[in-house]
Design a protein around this motif. Structure first.
Motif, PDB file in Angstrom:
ATOM      1  N   GLY A  98       0.833  -1.194   0.000  1.00 42.41           N
ATOM      2  CA  GLY A  98       0.000   0.000   0.000  1.00 42.41           C
ATOM      3  C   GLY A  98       0.867   1.243   0.000  1.00 42.41           C
ATOM      4  N   ARG A  99       0.231   2.376   0.147  1.00 39.45           N
ATOM      5  CA  ARG A  99       0.926   3.650   0.043  1.00 39.45           C
ATOM      6  C   ARG A  99       2.061   3.805   1.061  1.00 39.45           C
ATOM      7  N   PHE A 100       1.870   3.299   2.275  1.00 38.44           N
ATOM      8  CA  PHE A 100       2.813   3.608   3.332  1.00 38.44           C
ATOM      9  C   PHE A 100       4.059   2.734   3.286  1.00 38.44           C
ATOM     10  N   GLY A 101       4.017   1.630   2.550  1.00 37.96           N
ATOM     11  CA  GLY A 101       5.244   0.923   2.219  1.00 37.96           C
ATOM     12  C   GLY A 101       6.102   1.763   1.286  1.00 37.96           C
ATOM     13  N   TRP A 122      -2.607  -4.339  -4.067  1.00 36.27           N
ATOM     14  CA  TRP A 122      -3.354  -3.628  -3.033  1.00 36.27           C
ATOM     15  C   TRP A 122      -4.603  -4.434  -2.691  1.00 36.27           C
ATOM     16  N   VAL A 146       5.074  -2.171   7.378  1.00 37.81           N
ATOM     17  CA  VAL A 146       3.890  -1.453   7.840  1.00 37.81           C
ATOM     18  C   VAL A 146       2.946  -2.506   8.399  1.00 37.81           C
ATOM     19  N   ASP A 149      -2.017  -0.695   6.921  1.00 35.45           N
ATOM     20  CA  ASP A 149      -1.934   0.355   5.891  1.00 35.45           C
ATOM     21  C   ASP A 149      -3.333   0.854   5.581  1.00 35.45           C
ATOM     22  N   SER A 151      -4.323   2.874   3.422  1.00 39.52           N
ATOM     23  CA  SER A 151      -4.643   3.042   2.001  1.00 39.52           C
ATOM     24  C   SER A 151      -5.362   1.822   1.452  1.00 39.52           C
TER      25      SER A 151
END
Length: 413
Positions: A98-101, A122, A146, A149, A151
């Motif tokens: 996801g985004r935070f990775g 995702w 993470v 996540d 996202s």
């Protein structure tokens, strides 16, 4: 020209924040924040700092001495961890789902790490075997993960990764901003070397303070780095092989000296945020951490049942979703932003949009912190059903509420 009178008092509109965070802060936390300021070296203040360390050891479920706060949002906690541990040229492995990775990758690259990734679509997470295979291939110094996540709303299983990291001599860090205190996290039992979080999700506070915890092994690599403060002191914990930490503000070695018995000046502690963080932890421990996690699970399950009862599709692998955030696929023919605006303007309820490959495809609905409550869940479901019906999406009348009520009834029986 300003459209408002800058001399008016701040008086924000009432909102029920049911997105992926931030959420409505617990009133007890807001009251704690309004307490009068005291000096940073006042014995009462340093005692509060020690109390915060003890309270968060209980929440992180750790015996780590260095369990404290980073002044700044949850991203400040992430950056402090990475900039203090990563040396130029270090190999790091980031499982990205996801985004935070991707955020961890970006920060690691700014630290001049050699970044290696594995990726999952995702809506999915990684098996422990896949992560171990990547560790064997890459041979990284650090594994950066993470846990939850927002996202994608997915929760990466971590319980097996600590043993894998120990076998291969890898330091194990996780960003638990979105998951901490609403999902199980066992720092010591799972072999985590470093964890960072934020107040504005399941902890029920405002954004602006990042609780962290460091294992003795993580502390050791931080202490080996050089840290220099011109004109005040020079500290060199290295044998000359390690690079200096490139951030002064996020230098964990200096922050530990500030939080420790030396109380060496580094910054002025954000007193009101420390009061907020202390109250967040106190409230949860008063409820009982297991009970808090169960409350998030119950209300998340009720929201899930209500959404499915409405005839809406849920995004991603439900078996690996966080307790506290749900992805809802926007139905065909429905304009997702129009729904969000009607929820906000007509019901004063905020739900989340998404971004990246999911932009315009899902809503994200949170049930976390102070808002992990039955009344918040039922209000959100009733409003969403009404808005969707208004816009032509025909759902089984009343089924959302009945499905949620059934979850609550089953819990009581």
């Amino acid at each position: 020209m300003l459209a408002i009178n800058p001399f008016d008092q701040i008086n924000p509109p009432h909102r029920l924040l049911m997105g992926p965070g931030p959420i409505n802060a617990d009133p007890r936390v807001l009251r704690a924040m309004s307490s009068q300021l005291i000096g940073q070296y006042d014995p009462a203040m340093t005692d509060y700092m020690n109390q915060v360390m003890e309270l968060y050891r209980a929440l992180f479920r750790t015996q780590n001495r260095w369990t404290m706060l980073i002044d700044g949002t949850s991203r400040a906690g992430i950056e402090a961890m990475l900039v203090s541990a990563i040396r130029p040229g270090d190999k790091v492995l980031v499982p990205v789902f996801g985004r935070f990775g991707h955020l961890l990758c970006e920060i690691a690259r700014r630290c001049r790490a050699e970044v290696h990734t594995i990726e999952a679509p995702w809506g999915e997470v990684f098996s422990a075997d896949r992560i171990e295979d990547a560790i064997k291939k890459v041979r990284p110094r650090l594994l950066l993960t993470v846990q939850g996540d927002t996202s994608t709303t997915m929760l990466q299983p971590l319980a097996e990764l600590g043993d894998i990291c120990r076998r291969h001599g890898v330091l194990f860090y996780t960003d638990a901003t979105a998951s901490f205190a609403g999902n199980e996290l066992e720092t010591d039992a799972w072999g985590l070397d470093a964890v960072s979080a934020g107040l504005q999700k399941c902890l029920g506070g405002p954004s602006g303070s990042s609780p962290i915890t460091l294992s003795p092994q993580f502390e050791e690599i931080v202490r080996r780095r050089k840290c220099v403060e011109e004109g005040i002191r020079t500290v060199d914990h290295t044998d000359g092989d390690d690079e200096m930490i490139y951030s002064n503000y996020f230098d964990l070695g200096m922050i530990m000296d500030y939080w420790g018995p030396e109380r060496l000046n580094h910054h002025t502690e954000a007193t009101s945020m420390l009061f907020a963080a202390r109250e967040c932890a106190r409230v949860i421990l008063e409820e009982g951490l297991d009970n808090t996690i169960a409350r998030h699970k119950l209300n998340g399950a009720a929201m899930l049942a209500g959404i499915q009862g409405m005839g809406l599709e849920v995004f991603g692998d439900i078996a690996n979703k966080m307790n506290n955030v749900l992805g809802v696929v926007i139905p065909q023919g429905i304009h997702g932003e129009q729904v969000r605006q009607m929820m906000l303007n007509d019901f004063a309820i905020e739900i989340g949009t998404s971004f990246g490959p999911l932009q315009g495809k899902i809503w994200r609905i949170g049930t976390m912190g102070y808002n992990a409550r039955k009344d918040c869940v039922l209000q959100t479901l009733a409003a969403l059903e009404a808005v969707l019906n208004r816009l032509g999406f025909v759902s089984p009348h009343g089924e959302a509420m009945q499905a949620a009520w059934n979850i609550y009834d089953a819990e009581q029986n």
